[in-house]
Design an enzyme around this catalytic site. Structure first.
Site, PDB file in Angstrom:
ATOM      1  N   LYS A  25      44.488-106.172 -36.862  1.00  0.00           N
ATOM      2  CA  LYS A  25      43.934-105.455 -38.030  1.00  0.00           C
ATOM      3  C   LYS A  25      42.418-105.369 -37.896  1.00  0.00           C
ATOM      4  CE  LYS A  25      46.150-104.370 -41.775  1.00  0.00           C
ATOM      5  NZ  LYS A  25      47.272-103.396 -41.667  1.00  0.00           N
ATOM      6  N   THR A  69      50.274-106.505 -38.294  1.00  0.00           N
ATOM      7  CA  THR A  69      48.838-106.373 -38.565  1.00  0.00           C
ATOM      8  C   THR A  69      48.560-106.743 -40.019  1.00  0.00           C
ATOM      9  OG1 THR A  69      48.815-104.037 -39.210  1.00  0.00           O
ATOM     10  CG2 THR A  69      48.697-104.513 -36.842  1.00  0.00           C
ATOM     11  N   ARG A 106       0.080 -96.205 -28.278  1.00  0.00           N
ATOM     12  CA  ARG A 106       1.094 -95.352 -28.902  1.00  0.00           C
ATOM     13  C   ARG A 106       1.857 -96.149 -29.944  1.00  0.00           C
ATOM     14  NH1 ARG A 106       6.263 -95.078 -24.602  1.00  0.00           N
ATOM     15  NH2 ARG A 106       6.464 -97.338 -24.422  1.00  0.00           N
ATOM     16  N   GLN A 140      10.862-101.433 -21.350  1.00  0.00           N
ATOM     17  CA  GLN A 140      11.535-102.263 -20.350  1.00  0.00           C
ATOM     18  C   GLN A 140      10.851-103.620 -20.212  1.00  0.00           C
ATOM     19  OE1 GLN A 140      10.912 -98.969 -20.085  1.00  0.00           O
ATOM     20  NE2 GLN A 140      12.227 -97.948 -18.582  1.00  0.00           N
ATOM     21  N   HIS A 188      10.792 -92.033 -30.847  1.00  0.00           N
ATOM     22  CA  HIS A 188       9.488 -91.412 -30.578  1.00  0.00           C
ATOM     23  C   HIS A 188       8.774 -90.961 -31.854  1.00  0.00           C
ATOM     24  CE1 HIS A 188      10.598 -91.580 -26.418  1.00  0.00           C
ATOM     25  NE2 HIS A 188      11.588 -90.718 -26.556  1.00  0.00           N
TER      26      HIS A 188
HETATM   27  O1  LIG Z   1       8.622 -97.507 -22.574  1.00  0.00           O
HETATM   28  C1  LIG Z   1       9.013 -96.434 -22.091  1.00  0.00           C
HETATM   29  N1  LIG Z   1       9.882 -96.455 -21.044  1.00  0.00           N
HETATM   30  C2  LIG Z   1      10.350 -95.301 -20.450  1.00  0.00           C
HETATM   31  O2  LIG Z   1      11.154 -95.359 -19.488  1.00  0.00           O
HETATM   32  C3  LIG Z   1       9.878 -94.077 -20.969  1.00  0.00           C
HETATM   33  N2  LIG Z   1      10.123 -92.783 -20.655  1.00  0.00           N
HETATM   34  C4  LIG Z   1       9.400 -92.002 -21.497  1.00  0.00           C
HETATM   35  O3  LIG Z   1       9.419 -90.744 -21.508  1.00  0.00           O
HETATM   36  N3  LIG Z   1       8.690 -92.791 -22.371  1.00  0.00           N
HETATM   37  C5  LIG Z   1       8.974 -94.078 -22.047  1.00  0.00           C
HETATM   38  N4  LIG Z   1       8.559 -95.253 -22.599  1.00  0.00           N
END
Ligand SMILES: O=c1[nH]c(=O)c2[nH]c(=O)[nH]c2[nH]1
Length: 299
Positions: free
Chosen positions: A13, A58, A179, A228, A256
């Site tokens: 369930k 269930t 940014r 990353q 963004h």
């Molecule tokens: O931190 C980011 N990693 C990316 O791989 C990436 N690619 C992108 O267009 N902007 C960003 N910013």
């Protein structure tokens, strides 16, 4: 002679919603969960022969969740509550060999009223949820736990750059040294598979709290080179601080925010004068990684 064979089967369930109230004199606590209980075992004949004698319905799965919630002192501690359910299932149904319980814990925070925490009123102060998936295997009495934090929305207005990336004839992205960085955190952490008694030593609630803290602290303090790089710092810190965790994964959308072009109005909204942005709902970047503990033999 049939060419078909039942390769895998699992049922139960889903979306069982439950609110448990703990009453301790004046002070009350509300815990709201959405649960899934699914079963594996000697259930093939229900698929292949219409044999319902092996089917724990269930509907019974749903009742099991409610009754265990009634009995449990640990509904708030979702990894422990999930294990209470899987243990009951494996004890009760000998032909079931694996019980899976997935739980989402919704946020109800105690309200502050007249400057004090209120004894019985709560507020949804954020959409983030705690999650867990507990899989209990009868064979070897092993429990596999993957827990998580999902939907934690964060934004920083500086301390994030992105430059030096690979460029070719398809590249139009300008390099930036400052940014907006915003994401909705989806983090999961996997515990070393263990016996129920070994798992009783783990303070799962502390781990949830500390992983949220590590995520927020590093998000805020890191001079981010990219999503990353910031993500990897979070993962390393989590593994450093939490021995029982074998690996940790993040899924981070890069939400963004682009500067609005005001050049047609002869207004400078660039560089040092950039302060009006357009939040863009899609597309977004999507950055993921799993970081695992190096095996001791390789250390
Ligand atoms: O931190 C980011 N990693 C990316 O791989 C990436 N690619 C992108 O267009 N902007 C960003 N910013």
């Amino acid at each position: 002679m049939s060419t078909a064979t039942l390769k895998a089967a699992c049922y139960g369930k889903d979306k069982v919603r439950v609110l448990k109230v703990y009453r301790d004199g004046e002070k009350q606590t509300a815990v709201e969960l959405t649960c899934r209980l699914t079963l594996e075992g000697d259930i093939e004949t229900s698929y292949t022969k219409g044999d319902n004698s092996v089917v724990v319905t269930t509907d019974t799965c749903k009742n099991t969740i409610y009754i265990m919630a009634k009995r449990s002192a640990n509904v708030d501690n979702i990894e422990v509550f999930a294990q209470e359910i899987t243990e009951h299932v494996l004890r009760q149904y000998q032909h079931i060999h694996v019980a899976h319980v997935e739980i989402i814990k919704h946020k109800w925070s105690r309200m502050t009223v007249d400057g004090e925490l209120h004894p019985h009123s709560f507020v949804r102060d954020g959409e983030e949820v705690q999650t867990t998936k507990v899989s209990h295997h009868r064979q070897g009495d092993k429990v596999q736990i993957v827990s998580g934090l999902k939907g934690l929305l964060v934004l920083k207005t500086t301390g994030s750059a992105f430059h030096g990336f690979y460029k070719d004839e398809f590249t139009t992205l300008p390099e930036v040294w400052d940014r907006i960085f915003s994401t909705a955190v989806d983090c999961t952490w996997t515990f070393e598979p263990a016996s129920p008694s070994a798992l009783r030593q783990i303070n799962f609630q502390d781990i949830h709290q500390n992983i949220k803290k590590i995520t927020q602290d590093i998000f805020a303090k890191d001079d981010s080179a990219s999503v990353q790089a910031t993500m990897y710092k979070m993962q390393k810190t989590i593994l450093d601080q939490h021995e029982p965790i074998a690996e940790v994964s993040y899924v981070l959308p890069n939400k963004h925010y682009f500067g609005v072009d005001m050049s047609k109005f002869n207004i400078d909204n660039t560089d040092a004068n950039l302060d009006v942005y357009q939040p863009v709902s899609d597309p977004s970047g999507l950055i993921t990684a799993t970081v695992a503990r190096k095996s001791r033999s390789r250390l």
